[in-house]
Every structure is written in structure tokens, then in C-alpha cells.
Design a protein around this motif. Structure first.
Motif, short mmCIF file in Angstrom:
data_model
loop_
_atom_site.label_atom_id
_atom_site.label_comp_id
_atom_site.label_asym_id
_atom_site.label_seq_id
_atom_site.Cartn_x
_atom_site.Cartn_y
_atom_site.Cartn_z
N CYS A 61 0.85 -1.20 0.00
CA CYS A 61 0.00 0.00 0.00
C CYS A 61 0.88 1.24 0.00
N PHE A 110 0.12 4.14 0.87
CA PHE A 110 -0.27 5.06 1.94
C PHE A 110 0.23 4.65 3.32
N CYS A 111 0.29 3.34 3.56
CA CYS A 111 0.71 2.88 4.90
C CYS A 111 1.74 1.75 4.86
N CYS A 167 -6.61 -1.52 0.74
CA CYS A 167 -5.73 -1.89 1.85
C CYS A 167 -6.56 -2.32 3.04
N CYS A 183 -5.35 0.44 6.26
CA CYS A 183 -5.77 1.85 6.24
C CYS A 183 -7.09 2.06 5.53
N LYS A 211 -7.83 2.33 2.50
CA LYS A 211 -7.84 3.18 1.32
C LYS A 211 -7.86 2.34 0.05
N PHE A 257 -7.26 2.33 -4.20
CA PHE A 257 -6.50 3.07 -5.21
C PHE A 257 -6.43 2.29 -6.51
N LYS A 285 7.48 11.03 -2.71
CA LYS A 285 6.49 9.95 -2.71
C LYS A 285 5.91 9.75 -1.31
N ASP A 286 6.78 9.83 -0.32
CA ASP A 286 6.33 9.66 1.06
C ASP A 286 5.42 10.81 1.47
N TYR A 315 3.68 12.84 -0.55
CA TYR A 315 2.46 12.88 -1.36
C TYR A 315 1.43 11.85 -0.93
N PHE A 316 1.90 10.65 -0.62
CA PHE A 316 0.94 9.60 -0.29
C PHE A 316 0.58 9.54 1.19
N ASN A 317 1.30 10.29 1.99
CA ASN A 317 1.00 10.24 3.43
C ASN A 317 0.65 11.61 4.00
#
Length: 217
Positions: free
Chosen positions: A6, A8-9, A24, A27, A29, A31, A212-213, A215-217
Motif C-alpha cells: 500500500c 499510503f501505509c 488496503c 488503512c 484506502k 486506489f 512519494k512519502d 504525497y501519499f502520506n
């Protein structure tokens, strides 16, 4: 891009849904793998200094889609760097004031200090930090032709050891980066400044991983 993790997490427990979507378990989410792949490629292109127009053609993606992502990235980067500065051990013994002129302004024989964007840079913890300072107040008519070099002689702020730090290299980097654009609106200058700060402080692989970290978190 690992399709089994995932974004996001970082959970490895994903469900396969219809239309090539994943969900996921941790979390919750959902996608799209296709959209996720495009986001990763746009992040890579941004960190590689590719223009939004050229990247949109390369990826065969709508230009506005790429441009909007770039705007989001710049705002996220600005917030990240502000937090990084505020949470750092601040030893602001190395600092230097800088006046940014665009390419057209630099070509003038006489530069007016009142046309410049006023910045101040700090160097601590092996990182360059910048602050956008308020514009100089409008000068009386008789003083508006004051020469830039004359003003700096009496008013520029800098620490005694600023010349031993990367600050001067950063100002050159900033000018070269901003020259790639046909013009940066003053209202958006802060975000471009922070983009340059981000790309100067971190090499490309780290920039990509951090963005990336963020943006997705």
C-alpha cells in the motif's frame, strides 16, 4: 513501484477489486494501479526537472493533469521544508541576504533594488534554508534610481562566515533553476523557491523517495 504494498501505509495486505483497483486492509484506502503508476512517473519527472508540458507528452497524459500535480508537489514540499526547519536544531550563525532578479531584469545596465525579490538564506545542519522577506517599501521618486551595487554596499546582511558555506552556490543554483521558466509570478515565487531548496539539499533519488512519502502520506 511495488504493486503488493500500500502506498499510503506500506501494508502488504491488499485486496484485489474490480477494474484493477486495490484496497488496503489496514488503512482502508482504495486506489487504482493505473493512476498510482502515473503518479509515480510524474513524481520522477518532477524530480528530474522535466517541464510539465514535456512530461505530459512523454507519458501521453493531459497537460493540466501534470501541471496540477506539480502545483500540489510544490505546496507539499514547502510545508515539509517549513516543518523541517522549525523542528531542526537552529544554529543560524551562517546567513546571507540575497536579492533575486529575473533574467530580463539582470540584463539591464542599472538594476533597481525595488524590482528585486528579497530573500535570506541560512545554513545549518548541512542544509540550506530560505526565507522570503517582505518587499522593500516604494522609495521616494528621487531615490528610485538607486543603484543595486550601492545599496548592497551599505545595507546587505550577511554573517562573517557566510562565504565558507554553500549559500553562494545555492543562489547560483536558484538562478539557473528559475531561468528555465519563462517567468515566475510573484504570488507563486515562494513555492518555486522551496522547490529549488528541496532539490538543492537532496539528491534526485532522495528527492523522489521523500516526495512519494510526502504525497501519499
Amino acid at each position: 513501484m511495488n504493486l503488493n504494498i500500500c502506498p499510503f501505509c506500506n501494508s502488504k495486505t491488499l485486496y484485489l477489486l474490480k477494474d484493477n483497483y486495490r484496497k488496503c486492509k489496514d488503512c482502508k484506502k482504495k486506489f487504482s494501479l493505473k493512476k498510482l503508476e502515473i503518479d509515480y512517473k510524474i513524481i520522477d519527472g518532477f524530480c528530474e526537472d522535466k517541464s510539465a508540458l514535456n512530461l505530459s507528452k512523454e507519458l501521453e497524459v493531459n497537460y493540466r493533469t501534470v501541471l496540477n500535480r506539480y502545483k500540489i508537489f510544490r505546496k507539499l514540499i514547502a510545508n515539509y521544508l517549513e516543518d523541517l526547519y522549525n523542528n531542526s536544531i537552529q544554529d543560524n550563525t551562517s546567513y546571507e541576504e540575497f536579492y533575486y532578479f529575473n533574467k530580463k531584469q539582470l540584463q539591464k545596465k542599472k538594476k533597481s533594488i525595488y524590482e528585486a525579490i528579497n530573500l535570506i538564506g541560512f545554513y545549518n545542519n548541512k542544509i540550506v534554508y530560505t526565507l522570503l522577506m517582505p518587499s522593500l517599501p516604494t522609495a521616494p521618486l528621487e531615490n528610485r534610481d538607486i543603484q543595486f551595487e550601492r545599496y548592497l554596499k551599505w545595507h546587505k546582511l550577511q554573517s562573517q562566515n557566510s562565504y565558507t558555506t554553500p549559500l553562494k552556490d545555492f543562489w547560483i543554483f536558484l538562478g539557473n533553476q528559475l531561468d528555465k521558466y519563462k517567468g515566475v509570478d510573484k504570488n507563486n515565487f515562494f513555492f518555486y523557491l522551496k522547490e529549488c531548496e528541496f532539490k538543492y539539499n537532496f539528491n534526485k533519488p532522495i528527492c523522489k523517495a521523500l516526495l512519494k512519502d510526502i504525497y501519499f502520506n
